[in-house]
Design an enzyme around this catalytic site. Structure first.
Site, PDB file in Angstrom:
ATOM      1  CE  LYS A   1      -4.296  -1.693   2.053  1.00  0.00           C
ATOM      2  NZ  LYS A   1      -3.939  -3.016   1.775  1.00  0.00           N
ATOM      3  CG  ASP A  44      -2.847  -3.517  -1.994  1.00  0.00           C
ATOM      4  OD1 ASP A  44      -3.116  -4.483  -3.060  1.00  0.00           O
ATOM      5  OD2 ASP A  44      -2.863  -3.952  -1.040  1.00  0.00           O
ATOM      6  CG  MET A  45      -6.716   2.583  -6.055  1.00  0.00           C
ATOM      7  SD  MET A  45      -5.219   3.544  -6.633  1.00  0.00           S
ATOM      8  CE  MET A  45      -5.038   3.153  -8.328  1.00  0.00           C
ATOM      9  CD  GLN A  85      -9.940   2.052  -5.606  1.00  0.00           C
ATOM     10  OE1 GLN A  85     -10.158   3.036  -6.223  1.00  0.00           O
ATOM     11  NE2 GLN A  85      -9.703   1.729  -4.307  1.00  0.00           N
ATOM     12  NE  ARG A 127      -5.495  -7.503  -5.883  1.00  0.00           N
ATOM     13  CZ  ARG A 127      -4.740  -6.989  -4.898  1.00  0.00           C
ATOM     14  NH1 ARG A 127      -4.792  -5.944  -4.271  1.00  0.00           N
ATOM     15  NH2 ARG A 127      -3.757  -7.667  -4.388  1.00  0.00           N
ATOM     16  CG  HIS A 130     -14.843 -12.315  -1.175  1.00  0.00           C
ATOM     17  ND1 HIS A 130     -14.579 -10.987  -1.064  1.00  0.00           N
ATOM     18  CD2 HIS A 130     -13.622 -13.176  -1.177  1.00  0.00           C
ATOM     19  CE1 HIS A 130     -13.470 -10.804  -0.445  1.00  0.00           C
ATOM     20  NE2 HIS A 130     -12.828 -11.879  -0.519  1.00  0.00           N
ATOM     21  NE  ARG A 176     -11.641  -7.689   4.839  1.00  0.00           N
ATOM     22  CZ  ARG A 176     -10.877  -6.541   4.145  1.00  0.00           C
ATOM     23  NH1 ARG A 176      -9.720  -6.345   4.565  1.00  0.00           N
ATOM     24  NH2 ARG A 176     -11.466  -5.496   3.474  1.00  0.00           N
TER      25      ARG A 176
HETATM   26  C1  LIG Z   1      -7.740 -10.077  -3.244  1.00  0.00           C
HETATM   27  C2  LIG Z   1      -8.207  -8.693  -2.855  1.00  0.00           C
HETATM   28  C3  LIG Z   1      -7.558  -7.502  -3.111  1.00  0.00           C
HETATM   29  C4  LIG Z   1      -8.203  -6.459  -2.831  1.00  0.00           C
HETATM   30  N1  LIG Z   1      -7.746  -5.113  -2.964  1.00  0.00           N
HETATM   31  C5  LIG Z   1      -8.170  -3.946  -3.035  1.00  0.00           C
HETATM   32  C6  LIG Z   1      -7.612  -2.869  -3.134  1.00  0.00           C
HETATM   33  O1  LIG Z   1      -6.398  -2.877  -3.445  1.00  0.00           O
HETATM   34  N2  LIG Z   1      -8.296  -1.723  -3.056  1.00  0.00           N
HETATM   35  C7  LIG Z   1      -9.604  -1.631  -2.714  1.00  0.00           C
HETATM   36  O2  LIG Z   1     -10.162  -0.473  -2.631  1.00  0.00           O
HETATM   37  N3  LIG Z   1     -10.235  -2.783  -2.160  1.00  0.00           N
HETATM   38  C8  LIG Z   1      -9.589  -3.845  -2.367  1.00  0.00           C
HETATM   39  N4  LIG Z   1     -10.224  -5.108  -2.250  1.00  0.00           N
HETATM   40  C9  LIG Z   1     -11.567  -5.097  -1.590  1.00  0.00           C
HETATM   41  C10 LIG Z   1     -12.623  -4.955  -2.588  1.00  0.00           C
HETATM   42  O3  LIG Z   1     -12.740  -3.644  -3.278  1.00  0.00           O
HETATM   43  C11 LIG Z   1     -14.073  -5.011  -1.977  1.00  0.00           C
HETATM   44  O4  LIG Z   1     -14.395  -4.024  -0.978  1.00  0.00           O
HETATM   45  C12 LIG Z   1     -14.314  -6.447  -1.287  1.00  0.00           C
HETATM   46  O5  LIG Z   1     -13.727  -7.453  -2.024  1.00  0.00           O
HETATM   47  C13 LIG Z   1     -15.759  -6.954  -1.216  1.00  0.00           C
HETATM   48  O6  LIG Z   1     -16.384  -6.850  -2.448  1.00  0.00           O
HETATM   49  P1  LIG Z   1     -16.839  -8.036  -3.418  1.00  0.00           P
HETATM   50  O7  LIG Z   1     -16.381  -8.102  -4.579  1.00  0.00           O
HETATM   51  O8  LIG Z   1     -16.193  -9.336  -2.494  1.00  0.00           O
HETATM   52  O9  LIG Z   1     -18.361  -8.186  -3.174  1.00  0.00           O
HETATM   53  P2  LIG Z   1     -19.342  -7.753  -1.962  1.00  0.00           P
HETATM   54  O10 LIG Z   1     -20.813  -7.776  -2.565  1.00  0.00           O
HETATM   55  O11 LIG Z   1     -18.930  -6.954  -0.921  1.00  0.00           O
HETATM   56  O12 LIG Z   1     -19.296  -9.318  -1.254  1.00  0.00           O
HETATM   57  C14 LIG Z   1     -19.798 -10.363  -2.058  1.00  0.00           C
HETATM   58  C15 LIG Z   1     -20.087 -11.526  -0.718  1.00  0.00           C
HETATM   59  O13 LIG Z   1     -18.831 -12.061  -0.135  1.00  0.00           O
HETATM   60  C16 LIG Z   1     -18.929 -11.855   1.210  1.00  0.00           C
HETATM   61  N5  LIG Z   1     -18.069 -11.077   1.790  1.00  0.00           N
HETATM   62  C17 LIG Z   1     -17.442  -9.903   1.419  1.00  0.00           C
HETATM   63  N6  LIG Z   1     -16.672  -9.364   2.276  1.00  0.00           N
HETATM   64  C18 LIG Z   1     -16.496 -10.468   3.249  1.00  0.00           C
HETATM   65  C19 LIG Z   1     -15.886 -10.533   4.464  1.00  0.00           C
HETATM   66  N7  LIG Z   1     -14.820  -9.738   5.041  1.00  0.00           N
HETATM   67  N8  LIG Z   1     -16.246 -11.771   5.199  1.00  0.00           N
HETATM   68  C20 LIG Z   1     -17.092 -12.566   4.741  1.00  0.00           C
HETATM   69  N9  LIG Z   1     -17.659 -12.391   3.822  1.00  0.00           N
HETATM   70  C21 LIG Z   1     -17.695 -11.310   3.194  1.00  0.00           C
HETATM   71  C22 LIG Z   1     -20.212 -10.701   1.285  1.00  0.00           C
HETATM   72  O14 LIG Z   1     -21.010 -11.081   2.476  1.00  0.00           O
HETATM   73  C23 LIG Z   1     -21.111 -11.096   0.094  1.00  0.00           C
HETATM   74  O15 LIG Z   1     -21.964 -12.092   0.123  1.00  0.00           O
HETATM   75  C24 LIG Z   1      -9.580  -6.209  -2.473  1.00  0.00           C
HETATM   76  C25 LIG Z   1     -10.324  -7.467  -2.488  1.00  0.00           C
HETATM   77  C26 LIG Z   1      -9.659  -8.728  -2.574  1.00  0.00           C
HETATM   78  C27 LIG Z   1     -10.511  -9.837  -2.699  1.00  0.00           C
END
Ligand SMILES: Cc1cc2nc3c(=O)[nH]c(=O)nc-3n(C[C@H](O)[C@H](O)[C@H](O)COP(=O)(O)OP(=O)(O)OC[C@H]3O[C@@H](n4cnc5c(N)ncnc54)[C@H](O)[C@@H]3O)c2cc1C
Length: 299
Positions: free
Chosen positions: A91, A125-126, A154, A175, A218, A280
């Protein structure tokens, strides 16, 4: 999120650290590099690659930024020495972006340069929108001079489709995630479905440009949409990967691996586990509920 869950999440900071730790362990590989390497080894055994992340953000002293830089170099050396399958995510604000862009650039260059010597890769990372332009400037310069570096876009940012268009022409590794910071509406899409829509549009634009894309989500809907695009563009399995956070939806992780996709798990470790874990937990009211009940002695 229901009103009840919202209340639980708001009350999280009042929960004793020890209780948070019990539930937060699943999201963090431990406090030390040894713990982190052990977790990567386990993930590798499950068929997943990793990207290690040293916890800590928004450093305001140059000396601290240099310490984090050297810690990241040690991570790269440990990955090499231990022969585990992992790269490194960093970061920019941890390396002094908020002090001086030049200082951050210098520190990130040290890490990318060492990774190059070791045949490894660094993902920048962003963070929040105040850092986007500087982060992309540092990324573009190091990409042109070293190559072994990737950036993050993003899907919630309105600018993202333009940013895809402005990426370097060759050997690009991006990413794509939804975005985790709270940004104002003039610069960020706000609707849940709108962000999904922009994610799919950006993913398609990246794939069509020949970018190696790391599909970080996810969200089962997006995993499904990504599979359709992978199929439509006939992408070979070594032209993309899925990415997920440690401890989140391991069932989806295993399903995607079983379907033949490369999977990389974002694996944070370090003494600053508390702030990361709270983020988280805030995203997962179900676990936040368990934490609150445990704190009330009913866990
Ligand atoms: C590998 C990786 C790298 C990332 N890097 C960055 C970055 O550099 N900059 C940035 O701004 N963001 C980053 N993120 C975070 C990302 O932007 C989202 O905020 C986060 O991934 C949740 O979005 P989602 O696509 O999983 O969808 P969501 O709609 O948030 O989640 C989809 C499903 O997954 C479940 N879920 C989501 N988070 C969790 C959790 N913590 N515990 C349990 N269940 C969960 C939800 O309940 C939902 O059912 C990263 C995420 C990942 C996976």
């Amino acid at each position: 999120m229901s009103v009840f869950n919202r209340l639980l999440v708001t009350g999280l900071p009042l929960v004793p650290k020890a209780v948070v730790h019990r539930f937060a362990k699943r999201y963090v590989a431990g406090e030390t590099l040894e713990h982190a390497v052990a977790t990567v080894r386990e993930l590798n055994g499950l068929g997943a690659m990793a990207t290690l992340d040293v916890l800590g953000e928004e450093v305001s002293e140059a000396e601290r930024a240099r310490e984090f830089t050297e810690e990241c170099v040690r991570v790269l050396e440990a990955i090499d020495r231990e022969g585990v399958d992992s790269n490194l995510s960093i970061k920019p604000t941890m390396f002094g972006l908020e002090i001086d862009e030049g200082l951050c650039h210098e520190n990130v260059e040290r890490i990318v340069g060492r990774a190059k010597e070791l045949g490894n890769f660094v993902r920048i990372d962003m963070e929040d929108a105040t850092t986007t332009d500087a982060t992309l400037r540092i990324y573009r310069d190091l990409h042109a001079r070293y190559g072994n570096v990737g950036c993050v876009l993003q899907a919630y940012m309105r600018r993202t489709l333009d940013d895809v268009g402005a990426l370097p022409a060759e050997d690009v590794n991006v990413r794509l995630c939804k975005g985790i910071y709270i940004e104002p509406r003039p610069i960020a899409w706000k609707g849940y479905e709108t962000v999904r829509h922009n994610y799919v549009a950006a993913l398609e634009k990246l794939i069509a440009r020949g970018v190696y894309v790391a599909i970080a989500t996810h969200d089962e809907y997006l995993a499904c949409a990504a599979e359709a695009l992978i199929d439509r563009y006939g992408l070979a399995p070594d032209r993309y990967e899925f990415q997920m956070l440690l401890g989140v939806d391991e069932e989806l992780r295993d399903l995607l691996i079983a379907r033949g996709h490369r999977m990389r798990i974002y694996t944070p470790y370090g003494r600053e586990w508390y702030a990361y874990s709270m983020r988280r937990l805030r995203e997962n009211p179900e676990i936040a509920g368990h934490v609150a009940r445990a704190a009330l002695g009913r866990g």
